[in-house]
Design a protein around this motif. Structure first.
Motif, PDB file in Angstrom:
ATOM      1  N   GLN A 246       0.860  -1.187   0.000  1.00 51.55           N
ATOM      2  CA  GLN A 246       0.000   0.000   0.000  1.00 51.55           C
ATOM      3  C   GLN A 246       0.893   1.233   0.000  1.00 51.55           C
ATOM      4  N   GLU A 247       0.292   2.356  -0.315  1.00 52.66           N
ATOM      5  CA  GLU A 247       1.027   3.625  -0.325  1.00 52.66           C
ATOM      6  C   GLU A 247       1.257   4.040   1.137  1.00 52.66           C
ATOM      7  N   LYS A 248       2.168   3.308   1.804  1.00 54.21           N
ATOM      8  CA  LYS A 248       2.439   3.545   3.227  1.00 54.21           C
ATOM      9  C   LYS A 248       3.945   3.543   3.436  1.00 54.21           C
ATOM     10  N   GLU A 272       3.742  12.643   5.275  1.00 59.23           N
ATOM     11  CA  GLU A 272       2.413  13.165   5.658  1.00 59.23           C
ATOM     12  C   GLU A 272       1.966  14.242   4.693  1.00 59.23           C
ATOM     13  N   ILE A 276       0.732  10.349   2.479  1.00 61.31           N
ATOM     14  CA  ILE A 276       1.119   8.925   2.594  1.00 61.31           C
ATOM     15  C   ILE A 276       1.143   8.548   4.079  1.00 61.31           C
ATOM     16  N   SER A 277       0.434   7.502   4.431  1.00 65.71           N
ATOM     17  CA  SER A 277       0.340   7.122   5.848  1.00 65.71           C
ATOM     18  C   SER A 277       1.681   6.571   6.341  1.00 65.71           C
ATOM     19  N   THR A 278       1.988   6.833   7.618  1.00 73.73           N
ATOM     20  CA  THR A 278       3.300   6.440   8.161  1.00 73.73           C
ATOM     21  C   THR A 278       3.144   5.636   9.453  1.00 73.73           C
ATOM     22  N   GLN A 279       4.147   4.821   9.712  1.00 75.88           N
ATOM     23  CA  GLN A 279       4.274   4.131  10.999  1.00 75.88           C
ATOM     24  C   GLN A 279       5.660   4.444  11.521  1.00 75.88           C
ATOM     25  N   ASP A 294       4.534  -4.552   9.581  1.00 84.74           N
ATOM     26  CA  ASP A 294       4.348  -3.290   8.839  1.00 84.74           C
ATOM     27  C   ASP A 294       5.024  -3.363   7.471  1.00 84.74           C
ATOM     28  N   SER A 298       3.894  -2.167   3.445  1.00 79.93           N
ATOM     29  CA  SER A 298       4.376  -0.809   3.175  1.00 79.93           C
ATOM     30  C   SER A 298       5.246  -0.753   1.921  1.00 79.93           C
TER      31      SER A 298
END
Ligand code: FEO
Length: 386
Positions: A246-248, A272, A276-279, A294, A298
């Protein structure tokens, strides 16, 4: 310690490992189960066993259905000792049982236990009649050991899938509709990421073979039995085996004096800003096996380390070694970090990410402690390249 009915005359008789928290380096916060299945037919059949220290528990469950000495057939789908560890004791009790395994299963079991057992070797396409029911065998080499096979019972439409579709969850519940699906899928994802990930091509072949079978129940060797949510887990396996991401972004770092940590957060700001979502995964607080959960979804894998003794921090080194071995594909990498004088760390991280065949973003390297302007530049420059 009760057996659990899966279908008429087919029982789960495995062991629940409530205490296990380390599975050869994989953090199993929810414990695990080792699933064995008893088929009561004209030939009484046990499919797989349990870790050696749960032998008594498995036997207690079997004994509530049948005298274990009456077992006719034992199927060993996989040599690894979480499933074969009770075989030596079981073979002493089930003296007349015939042992069925794959060609590599025979080699593996001999090399593990050094016993003079009589092996009945089965290959893909072979079938064994149990009486009213039968088992067809399909070898699934390298999902995830050379010996792996699965057993399919066409009369009941059950796939005994061994490690595939498993999850490390200790629970009283036995079926996928008895716990929240997100927990079961999350643990299946972690299991795939830490055990099966290197073998995506082989999993795709196995999924292809399985697509020709009518399956109503999947009985894996760990965790919950799939009976209600099979389409959900198959859909995830197709994605994971295809290295679909995914776009992560997962941003993994360790820090000595917070400089690399500050860069990590500047990197996060850039992602951000692009939506784009981040961990954020500090190696001080997150176990490498959880980070792999993750990584599997990602697209962007960003890794930061300060320079220590002309290299990288041991925590970062351990993570990179672990991830490289698990061989995720089709990712974009970013190396970043701070340094004082020699500054090798970013180059070391970058080389390892390149050796994983990741497409690379321009690395980020800042001397000593980054100021606000340095961090803004990191964010701005990264935004340009995303
Ligand atoms: Fe669950 Fe490969 O053993």
């Amino acid at each position: 310690m009760k057996p659990v009915l899966v279908k008429d005359n087919i029982y789960w008789v495995g062991g629940i490992d409530w205490e296990v928290r380390d599975f050869h380096g994989y953090k199993t916060q929810r414990g695990s189960t080792y699933n064995a299945y008893l088929v009561m037919d004209e030939n009484i059949t046990l499919i797989d066993t349990v870790k050696h220290y749960l032998f008594v528990e498995m036997m207690a469950r079997i004994s509530q259905v049948v005298d274990p000495s009456k077992i006719d057939y034992i199927i060993s789908n996989h040599v690894e000792m979480d499933h074969s560890g009770s075989l030596p004791e079981l073979m002493k009790v089930a003296k007349n049982a015939r042992l069925y395994t794959s060609p590599n299963g025979e080699k593996g079991l001999k090399a593990h236990f050094h016993k003079d057992w009589e092996f009945n070797v089965v290959k893909s396409g072979d079938s064994l009649s149990l009486g009213k029911r039968s088992l067809s065998f399909v070898q699934t080499p390298m999902v995830h050991w050379p010996d792996n096979m699965v057993s399919y019972m066409p009369e009941e439409k059950i796939l005994f899938s061994n490690d595939a579709f498993g999850q490390h969850i200790a629970s009283s519940e036995r079926f996928d509709d008895q716990l929240p699906l997100d927990i079961v899928i999350e643990e299946a994802q972690k299991y795939y990421a830490n055990i099966v990930l290197p073998y995506g091509a082989q999993v795709q072949k196995a999924l292809e073979a399985a697509s020709g079978l009518e399956i109503e129940t999947i009985c894996p060797s760990h965790g919950l039995i799939w009976r209600s949510k099979i389409p959900a887990i198959l859909k995830e396996y197709v994605k994971w085996a295809g290295n679909e991401t995914q776009e992560k972004a997962v941003i993994i770092y360790d820090s000595m004096w917070d400089s690399t940590k500050k860069i990590a957060y500047a990197v996060q700001s850039a992602f951000e800003s692009k939506g784009i979502s981040t961990q954020m995964r500090s190696l001080k607080s997150t176990h490498i096996s959880d980070i792999m959960t993750d990584v599997i979804t990602s697209k962007y894998i960003c890794v930061g380390s300060p320079t220590l003794n002309n290299g990288i921090l041991p925590s970062v080194s351990a993570f990179l070694t672990y991830m490289k071995g698990l061989s995720p594909k089709n990712r974009v990498g970013l190396a970043f970090g701070s340094y004082g004088w020699s500054g090798e760390s970013v180059g070391v991280v970058e080389e390892i990410l390149k050796s994983c065949k990741f497409e690379m973003l321009d690395n980020i390297k800042i001397r000593y402690v980054p100021g606000e302007q340095d961090l803004q530049e990191v964010t701005d420059q990264l935004i340009q390249t995303l």
